[in-house]
Design a protein around this motif. Structure first.
Motif, PDB file in Angstrom:
ATOM      1  N   UNK A  18      30.275  42.241 -16.017  1.00 16.17           N
ATOM      2  CA  UNK A  18      29.625  42.028 -14.716  1.00 16.17           C
ATOM      3  C   UNK A  18      29.753  40.599 -14.209  1.00 16.17           C
ATOM      4  N   UNK A  19      30.445  39.738 -14.969  1.00 16.71           N
ATOM      5  CA  UNK A  19      30.613  38.352 -14.515  1.00 16.71           C
ATOM      6  C   UNK A  19      31.747  37.703 -15.309  1.00 16.71           C
ATOM      7  N   UNK A  20      32.916  37.603 -14.689  1.00 17.80           N
ATOM      8  CA  UNK A  20      34.017  36.875 -15.333  1.00 17.80           C
ATOM      9  C   UNK A  20      34.913  36.296 -14.243  1.00 17.80           C
ATOM     10  N   UNK A  21      35.449  35.123 -14.532  1.00 18.99           N
ATOM     11  CA  UNK A  21      36.256  34.393 -13.540  1.00 18.99           C
ATOM     12  C   UNK A  21      37.734  34.633 -13.847  1.00 18.99           C
ATOM     13  N   UNK A  22      38.174  35.852 -13.596  1.00 16.35           N
ATOM     14  CA  UNK A  22      39.550  36.213 -13.947  1.00 16.35           C
ATOM     15  C   UNK A  22      40.587  35.477 -13.116  1.00 16.35           C
ATOM     16  N   UNK A  23      40.154  34.883 -12.012  1.00 14.92           N
ATOM     17  CA  UNK A  23      41.102  34.155 -11.155  1.00 14.92           C
ATOM     18  C   UNK A  23      41.229  32.685 -11.534  1.00 14.92           C
ATOM     19  N   UNK A  24      40.514  32.242 -12.553  1.00 14.43           N
ATOM     20  CA  UNK A  24      40.567  30.820 -12.929  1.00 14.43           C
ATOM     21  C   UNK A  24      41.881  30.487 -13.647  1.00 14.43           C
ATOM     22  N   UNK A  25      42.290  29.216 -13.476  1.00 13.03           N
ATOM     23  CA  UNK A  25      43.565  28.765 -14.037  1.00 13.03           C
ATOM     24  C   UNK A  25      43.682  29.011 -15.538  1.00 13.03           C
ATOM     25  N   UNK A  26      42.573  28.860 -16.260  1.00  9.70           N
ATOM     26  CA  UNK A  26      42.620  28.994 -17.717  1.00  9.70           C
ATOM     27  C   UNK A  26      43.123  30.375 -18.151  1.00  9.70           C
ATOM     28  N   UNK A  27      42.938  31.386 -17.285  1.00 13.38           N
ATOM     29  CA  UNK A  27      43.344  32.744 -17.641  1.00 13.38           C
ATOM     30  C   UNK A  27      44.635  33.170 -16.947  1.00 13.38           C
ATOM     31  N   UNK A  28      45.090  32.331 -15.978  1.00 18.22           N
ATOM     32  CA  UNK A  28      46.177  32.755 -15.083  1.00 18.22           C
ATOM     33  C   UNK A  28      47.459  33.109 -15.833  1.00 18.22           C
ATOM     34  N   UNK A  43      36.696  47.952 -21.669  1.00 20.02           N
ATOM     35  CA  UNK A  43      36.155  47.229 -20.507  1.00 20.02           C
ATOM     36  C   UNK A  43      36.991  47.638 -19.288  1.00 20.02           C
ATOM     37  N   UNK A  44      36.438  48.520 -18.489  1.00 19.19           N
ATOM     38  CA  UNK A  44      37.201  49.161 -17.415  1.00 19.19           C
ATOM     39  C   UNK A  44      37.256  48.331 -16.144  1.00 19.19           C
ATOM     40  N   UNK A  45      36.143  47.639 -15.840  1.00 17.00           N
ATOM     41  CA  UNK A  45      36.036  46.966 -14.549  1.00 17.00           C
ATOM     42  C   UNK A  45      35.453  45.568 -14.727  1.00 17.00           C
ATOM     43  N   UNK A  46      35.648  44.756 -13.700  1.00 14.69           N
ATOM     44  CA  UNK A  46      35.274  43.345 -13.771  1.00 14.69           C
ATOM     45  C   UNK A  46      34.663  42.912 -12.439  1.00 14.69           C
ATOM     46  N   UNK A  47      33.639  42.092 -12.500  1.00 13.33           N
ATOM     47  CA  UNK A  47      33.075  41.492 -11.285  1.00 13.33           C
ATOM     48  C   UNK A  47      33.438  40.008 -11.298  1.00 13.33           C
ATOM     49  N   UNK A  48      34.161  39.575 -10.265  1.00 15.65           N
ATOM     50  CA  UNK A  48      34.669  38.201 -10.193  1.00 15.65           C
ATOM     51  C   UNK A  48      33.920  37.461  -9.086  1.00 15.65           C
ATOM     52  N   UNK A  49      33.078  36.486  -9.443  1.00 16.96           N
ATOM     53  CA  UNK A  49      32.287  35.757  -8.429  1.00 16.96           C
ATOM     54  C   UNK A  49      33.114  34.741  -7.660  1.00 16.96           C
ATOM     55  N   UNK A  50      32.580  34.347  -6.494  1.00 20.61           N
ATOM     56  CA  UNK A  50      33.138  33.229  -5.752  1.00 20.61           C
ATOM     57  C   UNK A  50      32.463  31.942  -6.202  1.00 20.61           C
TER      58      UNK A  50
END
Ligand SMILES: [Zn+2]
Length: 267
Positions: A18-28, A43-50
């Motif tokens: 429910x909270x992960x920053x998949x768009x952050x450089x560390x994971x890119x 883990x089927x789905x992800x919530x990516x905050x702004x």
């Protein structure tokens, strides 16, 4: 679906981070791998905050490439030095235009270890007002700031609830947030010995008030310090939570999934 070991038994459940920053450089560089291994773990789905205006705008494009991600829009207190005076107005406009693609307002909040506290408080209250205006839940960041968040809630009352991300605190503090319509984000904190107070609080809360999260790439679990966190580890947070809760793992997993879809209005 996951096949994991739990107290000698095998479990096979579906999860949402429910909270992960998949768009952050560390994971890119390894994003496809992180998503694939998370899927493999259930883990089927992800919530990516702004977290900033620019990044919140870019999340719309990010989601177009990653439909398993739900996205939010917000100005994180950690980046208070980067937010311009006009950013909140631009964020409001962005949210109005993209309302149907967003599942929440945030990540917003108050962090007393960051600068410009008065400005943080004003921005946080603007996020609450926006959440009320567009009828979306809030993703709230806190750090040594429960008292300031409660004071902000008195001035601008959140009407559509949300989640207290990476909750750490007492049972009393948790119950206050639940009474305000919030759920508590359960993450890596409970895997640390120093997280015992939080884990004990979480063990006594209503099941419908809990959601799972990692905050990847931040907040690595106990035993993984120094490495980027990954959404697959939500399963290890779940295993730890099972040790504190009286429900069966099956009941717990089903409730956590349902709580998250209800909170963010996910289909
Ligand atoms: Zn975060």
């Amino acid at each position: 679906m996951a096949v994991g070991k739990l107290s000698g038994s095998t479990h096979k459940f579906a999860f949402i981070d429910s909270h992960c920053h998949l768009d952050f450089d560390e994971l890119a560089d390894d994003l496809a791998m992180h998503i694939k291994t998370a899927h493999g773990a259930g883990v089927e789905r992800f919530v990516v905050p702004g977290v900033t205006l620019k990044q919140s705008l870019e999340l719309v494009e990010f989601q177009a490439h990653h439909p398993e991600c739900e996205i939010a829009a917000g100005l994180h207190p950690y980046f208070i030095g980067e937010h311009c005076d006009d950013d909140m107005a631009a964020l409001v406009e962005h949210v109005m235009h993209n309302r149907t693609q967003l599942c929440a307002i945030g990540e917003c909040g108050i962090d007393t270890t960051c600068d410009a506290l008065e400005r943080q408080i004003a921005l946080f209250e603007a996020h609450i007002a926006l959440s009320n205006q567009v009828k979306l839940p809030l993703i709230v960041h806190h750090r040594k700031s429960h008292h300031l968040i409660a004071a902000a809630f008195k001035r601008v009352k959140p009407q559509y609830g949300g989640v207290i991300h990476a909750f750490s605190g007492s049972k009393q503090q948790a119950e206050y947030y639940i009474a305000q319509g919030f759920k508590l984000g359960v993450g890596g904190t409970i895997t640390y010995p120093r997280g015992e107070k939080t884990a004990q609080a979480i063990s006594q809360l209503p099941l419908e008030s809990l959601v799972l999260e990692t905050d990847a790439p931040s907040m690595p679990l106990h035993g993984y310090q120094g490495k980027p966190n990954s959404p697959k580890r939500v399963v290890q947070v779940f295993d730890r939570l099972c040790e504190y809760r009286s429900e069966t793992p099956s009941e717990l997993a089903a409730a956590l999934y349902r709580n998250t879809t209800q909170l963010f209005g996910l289909g």
